[in-house]
Design a protein around this motif. Structure first.
Motif, mmCIF file in Angstrom:
data_model
loop_
_atom_site.group_PDB
_atom_site.id
_atom_site.type_symbol
_atom_site.label_atom_id
_atom_site.label_comp_id
_atom_site.label_asym_id
_atom_site.label_seq_id
_atom_site.Cartn_x
_atom_site.Cartn_y
_atom_site.Cartn_z
ATOM 1 N N UNK A 126 0.814 -1.177 0.084
ATOM 2 C CA UNK A 126 0.116 -0.148 -0.104
ATOM 3 C C UNK A 126 0.946 1.319 0.102
ATOM 4 N N UNK A 127 0.425 2.183 -0.822
ATOM 5 C CA UNK A 127 1.322 3.276 -0.761
ATOM 6 C C UNK A 127 0.560 4.460 0.161
ATOM 7 N N UNK A 128 1.544 4.878 1.058
ATOM 8 C CA UNK A 128 1.162 5.771 2.096
ATOM 9 C C UNK A 128 1.168 7.280 1.671
ATOM 10 N N UNK A 129 1.942 7.757 0.755
ATOM 11 C CA UNK A 129 2.037 9.104 -0.030
ATOM 12 C C UNK A 129 1.561 8.850 -1.331
ATOM 13 N N UNK A 130 1.020 10.064 -1.922
ATOM 14 C CA UNK A 130 1.118 10.229 -3.445
ATOM 15 C C UNK A 130 2.129 11.016 -4.037
ATOM 16 N N UNK A 131 3.304 10.507 -4.845
ATOM 17 C CA UNK A 131 3.931 11.227 -5.202
ATOM 18 C C UNK A 131 3.774 12.021 -6.246
ATOM 19 N N UNK A 132 2.500 11.846 -7.016
ATOM 20 C CA UNK A 132 2.150 12.865 -8.016
ATOM 21 C C UNK A 132 1.389 14.098 -7.322
ATOM 22 N N UNK A 133 0.720 13.601 -6.019
ATOM 23 C CA UNK A 133 0.230 15.003 -5.559
ATOM 24 C C UNK A 133 1.540 15.918 -4.861
ATOM 25 N N UNK A 134 2.322 15.203 -4.262
ATOM 26 C CA UNK A 134 3.531 15.852 -3.698
ATOM 27 C C UNK A 134 4.103 16.653 -4.822
ATOM 28 N N UNK A 185 -0.266 5.481 -10.343
ATOM 29 C CA UNK A 185 -0.433 5.197 -8.959
ATOM 30 C C UNK A 185 -1.746 4.640 -8.683
ATOM 31 N N UNK A 186 -2.925 5.200 -9.149
ATOM 32 C CA UNK A 186 -4.220 4.773 -9.150
ATOM 33 C C UNK A 186 -4.285 3.262 -9.712
ATOM 34 N N UNK A 187 -3.652 2.782 -10.645
ATOM 35 C CA UNK A 187 -3.540 1.429 -11.239
ATOM 36 C C UNK A 187 -2.909 0.564 -10.236
ATOM 37 N N UNK A 188 -1.791 1.192 -9.656
ATOM 38 C CA UNK A 188 -1.219 0.062 -8.680
ATOM 39 C C UNK A 188 -2.129 0.073 -7.610
ATOM 40 N N UNK A 189 -2.768 0.908 -6.984
ATOM 41 C CA UNK A 189 -3.681 1.007 -5.874
ATOM 42 C C UNK A 189 -4.677 0.222 -6.055
ATOM 43 N N UNK A 190 -5.372 0.215 -7.323
ATOM 44 C CA UNK A 190 -6.331 -0.739 -7.675
ATOM 45 C C UNK A 190 -6.041 -2.208 -7.687
ATOM 46 N N UNK A 191 -4.715 -2.601 -8.206
ATOM 47 C CA UNK A 191 -4.336 -3.777 -8.381
ATOM 48 C C UNK A 191 -4.218 -4.272 -6.818
ATOM 49 N N UNK A 241 -5.665 -3.407 -4.104
ATOM 50 C CA UNK A 241 -6.911 -3.664 -3.481
ATOM 51 C C UNK A 241 -7.681 -4.988 -3.994
ATOM 52 N N UNK A 242 -7.529 -5.308 -5.489
ATOM 53 C CA UNK A 242 -7.862 -6.251 -5.912
ATOM 54 C C UNK A 242 -7.347 -7.589 -5.612
ATOM 55 N N UNK A 243 -6.359 -7.417 -5.264
ATOM 56 C CA UNK A 243 -5.473 -8.494 -5.006
ATOM 57 C C UNK A 243 -5.334 -9.138 -3.497
ATOM 58 N N UNK A 244 -5.865 -8.182 -2.616
ATOM 59 C CA UNK A 244 -5.999 -8.511 -1.327
ATOM 60 C C UNK A 244 -6.909 -9.681 -0.888
ATOM 61 N N UNK A 245 -6.636 -10.448 0.120
ATOM 62 C CA UNK A 245 -7.331 -11.765 0.211
ATOM 63 C C UNK A 245 -7.905 -11.575 1.693
#
Length: 71
Positions: free
Chosen positions: A1-9, A59-65, A67-71
């Protein structure tokens, strides 16, 4: 999980640089300033904005991936 958003920073930092440039513009109004603006500053802002938008999409794509792979 990403705790910061480098794009927003990055957008925040680009905004700070933009504010500093806007403060300098009234005091630096010669040919060198115009060359800096058109040859360096404007392209930097354009490229940085494009990069940060692409980074945000990644980052959106990685966050979705994640979330979708959490068990």
């Amino acid at each position: 999980m990403i705790h910061t958003r480098p794009d927003r920073d990055g957008q925040e930092q680009l905004g700070l640089l933009g504010a500093a440039w806007e403060e300098a513009v009234p005091y630096w109004q010669d040919e060198v300033a115009r060359q800096f603006d058109t040859g360096h500053w404007t392209p930097l802002v354009q490229r940085s904005t494009t990069y940060l938008e692409a980074l945000g999409a990644l980052v959106d794509l990685l966050e979705t991936a994640d979330r979708d792979t959490d068990f």
